[in-house]
Design a protein around this motif. Structure first.
Motif, PDB file in Angstrom:
ATOM      1  N   LEU A 140      12.549  86.025  66.418  1.00  0.00           N
ATOM      2  CA  LEU A 140      13.476  87.155  66.813  1.00  0.00           C
ATOM      3  C   LEU A 140      14.236  87.112  67.750  1.00  0.00           C
ATOM      4  N   SER A 141      14.125  86.486  68.756  1.00  0.00           N
ATOM      5  CA  SER A 141      14.724  86.082  69.956  1.00  0.00           C
ATOM      6  C   SER A 141      16.111  85.487  69.829  1.00  0.00           C
ATOM      7  N   ASP A 142      16.166  84.628  68.671  1.00  0.00           N
ATOM      8  CA  ASP A 142      17.433  83.958  67.949  1.00  0.00           C
ATOM      9  C   ASP A 142      18.358  84.959  67.350  1.00  0.00           C
ATOM     10  N   LEU A 143      17.507  85.811  66.557  1.00  0.00           N
ATOM     11  CA  LEU A 143      18.241  86.938  65.692  1.00  0.00           C
ATOM     12  C   LEU A 143      18.856  88.054  66.784  1.00  0.00           C
ATOM     13  N   ILE A 144      18.216  88.195  67.945  1.00  0.00           N
ATOM     14  CA  ILE A 144      18.900  89.190  68.655  1.00  0.00           C
ATOM     15  C   ILE A 144      18.505  88.727  70.297  1.00  0.00           C
ATOM     16  N   PRO A 145      19.452  87.994  70.923  1.00  0.00           N
ATOM     17  CA  PRO A 145      19.058  87.659  72.123  1.00  0.00           C
ATOM     18  C   PRO A 145      19.567  88.697  73.125  1.00  0.00           C
ATOM     19  N   ALA A 146      19.064  88.687  74.472  1.00  0.00           N
ATOM     20  CA  ALA A 146      19.591  89.645  75.380  1.00  0.00           C
ATOM     21  C   ALA A 146      19.462  91.258  75.108  1.00  0.00           C
ATOM     22  N   THR A 147      18.470  91.218  74.420  1.00  0.00           N
ATOM     23  CA  THR A 147      18.138  92.871  73.872  1.00  0.00           C
ATOM     24  C   THR A 147      18.015  93.768  74.840  1.00  0.00           C
ATOM     25  N   PHE A 148      18.593  95.083  74.594  1.00  0.00           N
ATOM     26  CA  PHE A 148      18.967  96.173  75.413  1.00  0.00           C
ATOM     27  C   PHE A 148      17.374  96.400  75.762  1.00  0.00           C
ATOM     28  N   ILE A 159      10.698  89.964  54.933  1.00  0.00           N
ATOM     29  CA  ILE A 159      11.608  90.605  54.238  1.00  0.00           C
ATOM     30  C   ILE A 159      12.134  89.882  52.899  1.00  0.00           C
ATOM     31  N   VAL A 160      12.133  90.988  52.010  1.00  0.00           N
ATOM     32  CA  VAL A 160      12.284  90.215  50.567  1.00  0.00           C
ATOM     33  C   VAL A 160      13.544  90.944  50.014  1.00  0.00           C
ATOM     34  N   THR A 161      14.563  89.995  49.860  1.00  0.00           N
ATOM     35  CA  THR A 161      15.790  90.739  49.358  1.00  0.00           C
ATOM     36  C   THR A 161      16.362  89.842  47.933  1.00  0.00           C
ATOM     37  N   ASP A 162      17.235  90.357  47.291  1.00  0.00           N
ATOM     38  CA  ASP A 162      17.998  89.297  46.304  1.00  0.00           C
ATOM     39  C   ASP A 162      18.241  88.106  46.593  1.00  0.00           C
ATOM     40  N   GLU A 163      18.762  87.689  47.850  1.00  0.00           N
ATOM     41  CA  GLU A 163      19.181  86.329  48.162  1.00  0.00           C
ATOM     42  C   GLU A 163      18.728  85.860  49.544  1.00  0.00           C
ATOM     43  N   GLY A 164      17.684  86.673  49.809  1.00  0.00           N
ATOM     44  CA  GLY A 164      17.074  86.115  51.427  1.00  0.00           C
ATOM     45  C   GLY A 164      17.924  86.420  52.467  1.00  0.00           C
ATOM     46  N   ALA A 165      18.440  87.685  52.656  1.00  0.00           N
ATOM     47  CA  ALA A 165      19.321  88.175  53.528  1.00  0.00           C
ATOM     48  C   ALA A 165      18.510  88.321  55.379  1.00  0.00           C
ATOM     49  N   THR A 166      19.160  88.231  56.074  1.00  0.00           N
ATOM     50  CA  THR A 166      18.428  88.494  57.262  1.00  0.00           C
ATOM     51  C   THR A 166      18.598  89.945  57.696  1.00  0.00           C
ATOM     52  N   PRO A 167      17.905  90.474  58.548  1.00  0.00           N
ATOM     53  CA  PRO A 167      17.879  91.971  58.920  1.00  0.00           C
ATOM     54  C   PRO A 167      19.050  92.611  59.491  1.00  0.00           C
ATOM     55  N   CYS A 168      19.538  93.742  59.537  1.00  0.00           N
ATOM     56  CA  CYS A 168      20.593  94.168  60.164  1.00  0.00           C
ATOM     57  C   CYS A 168      20.500  94.400  61.603  1.00  0.00           C
ATOM     58  N   GLY A 169      21.191  94.557  62.276  1.00  0.00           N
ATOM     59  CA  GLY A 169      21.307  94.764  63.672  1.00  0.00           C
ATOM     60  C   GLY A 169      20.581  96.000  64.367  1.00  0.00           C
ATOM     61  N   MET A 170      20.359  96.915  63.615  1.00  0.00           N
ATOM     62  CA  MET A 170      19.684  98.128  63.889  1.00  0.00           C
ATOM     63  C   MET A 170      18.133  97.779  63.702  1.00  0.00           C
ATOM     64  N   CYS A 171      17.829  97.186  62.899  1.00  0.00           N
ATOM     65  CA  CYS A 171      16.550  96.873  62.558  1.00  0.00           C
ATOM     66  C   CYS A 171      15.911  95.671  63.481  1.00  0.00           C
ATOM     67  N   ARG A 172      16.798  94.626  63.827  1.00  0.00           N
ATOM     68  CA  ARG A 172      16.478  93.906  64.925  1.00  0.00           C
ATOM     69  C   ARG A 172      16.246  94.464  66.329  1.00  0.00           C
ATOM     70  N   GLN A 173      17.095  95.449  66.399  1.00  0.00           N
ATOM     71  CA  GLN A 173      16.743  95.977  67.888  1.00  0.00           C
ATOM     72  C   GLN A 173      15.334  97.144  67.692  1.00  0.00           C
ATOM     73  N   PHE A 224      12.808  96.037  66.057  1.00  0.00           N
ATOM     74  CA  PHE A 224      11.641  95.050  66.138  1.00  0.00           C
ATOM     75  C   PHE A 224      11.454  94.678  67.532  1.00  0.00           C
ATOM     76  N   ALA A 225      12.410  94.566  68.363  1.00  0.00           N
ATOM     77  CA  ALA A 225      12.479  94.106  69.637  1.00  0.00           C
ATOM     78  C   ALA A 225      11.828  95.179  70.444  1.00  0.00           C
ATOM     79  N   GLU A 226      11.713  96.367  70.162  1.00  0.00           N
ATOM     80  CA  GLU A 226      11.038  97.543  70.818  1.00  0.00           C
ATOM     81  C   GLU A 226       9.587  97.179  70.734  1.00  0.00           C
ATOM     82  N   PHE A 227       9.066  96.644  69.451  1.00  0.00           N
ATOM     83  CA  PHE A 227       7.710  96.335  69.360  1.00  0.00           C
ATOM     84  C   PHE A 227       7.017  94.968  69.211  1.00  0.00           C
ATOM     85  N   ALA A 228       7.958  94.042  70.216  1.00  0.00           N
ATOM     86  CA  ALA A 228       7.609  92.674  70.335  1.00  0.00           C
ATOM     87  C   ALA A 228       7.372  92.607  71.602  1.00  0.00           C
ATOM     88  N   ASP A 229       6.291  91.931  71.911  1.00  0.00           N
ATOM     89  CA  ASP A 229       5.715  91.472  73.302  1.00  0.00           C
ATOM     90  C   ASP A 229       6.728  90.490  74.015  1.00  0.00           C
TER      91      ASP A 229
END
Ligand code: THU
Length: 135
Positions: A120-128, A78-92, A94-99
């Motif tokens: 990914l597991s550090d950015l969104i632990p205990a995913t629904f 992900i490329v942004t101005d300052e190297g931001a991490t993805p928002c919560g909606m995008c983390r969830q 990603f989790a849908e499509f991660a084995d």
């Protein structure tokens, strides 16, 4: 992932970022997902005058991946101005499509090339999650 694969992903995210439609925030985001098929799928943010309709770059890239017949991701840059991490909606999303979220790499990069890597597991632990019915 090899350093070469990381470079290719960051470059693809940087390229697609130039196509971002962000006239309201003027904050361009580019995302490049590496699918389990070895292909790179890109997306950028697409804003709307009705602000809530805005779609993030990451979810646009996941949509591109799924539309091309791939349903699993192994990494994303992900490329942004300052190297931001993805928002919560995008983390969830990603989790849908991660084995295995402990092995999916999220690479953030700034315009000036500073990079950070996360699991990914550090950015969104205990995913629904529920069990998949199909696929
Ligand atoms: N945005 C993304 O594309 N990805 C994120 O993870 C967070 C935010 C976009 C949405 C909007 O177009 C702009 O960045 C400012 O929030």
């Amino acid at each position: 992932m090899t350093d070469q694969q990381r470079d290719s992903l960051v470059q693809a995210a940087g390229r697609v970022r130039t196509n971002a439609y962000a006239p309201y925030s003027v904050y361009k985001v580019g995302a490049a997902v590496l699918g389990s098929d070895g292909e790179i799928y890109v997306g950028c943010n697409v804003e709307n005058v009705s602000f809530g309709l805005t779609v993030c770059a990451e979810r646009t890239a996941i949509g591109t991946m799924v539309a091309n017949g791939c349903k699993r991701m192994v990494a994303v840059a992900i490329v942004t101005d300052e190297g931001a991490t993805p928002c919560g909606m995008c983390r969830q999303t990603f989790a849908e499509f991660a084995d295995d979220a402990t092995k999916v790499e999220i690479i953030t990069a700034s315009e000036t090339g500073e990079r950070q890597s996360y699991w990914l597991s550090d950015l969104i632990p205990a995913t629904f999650r529920t069990e998949l019915k199909v696929d």
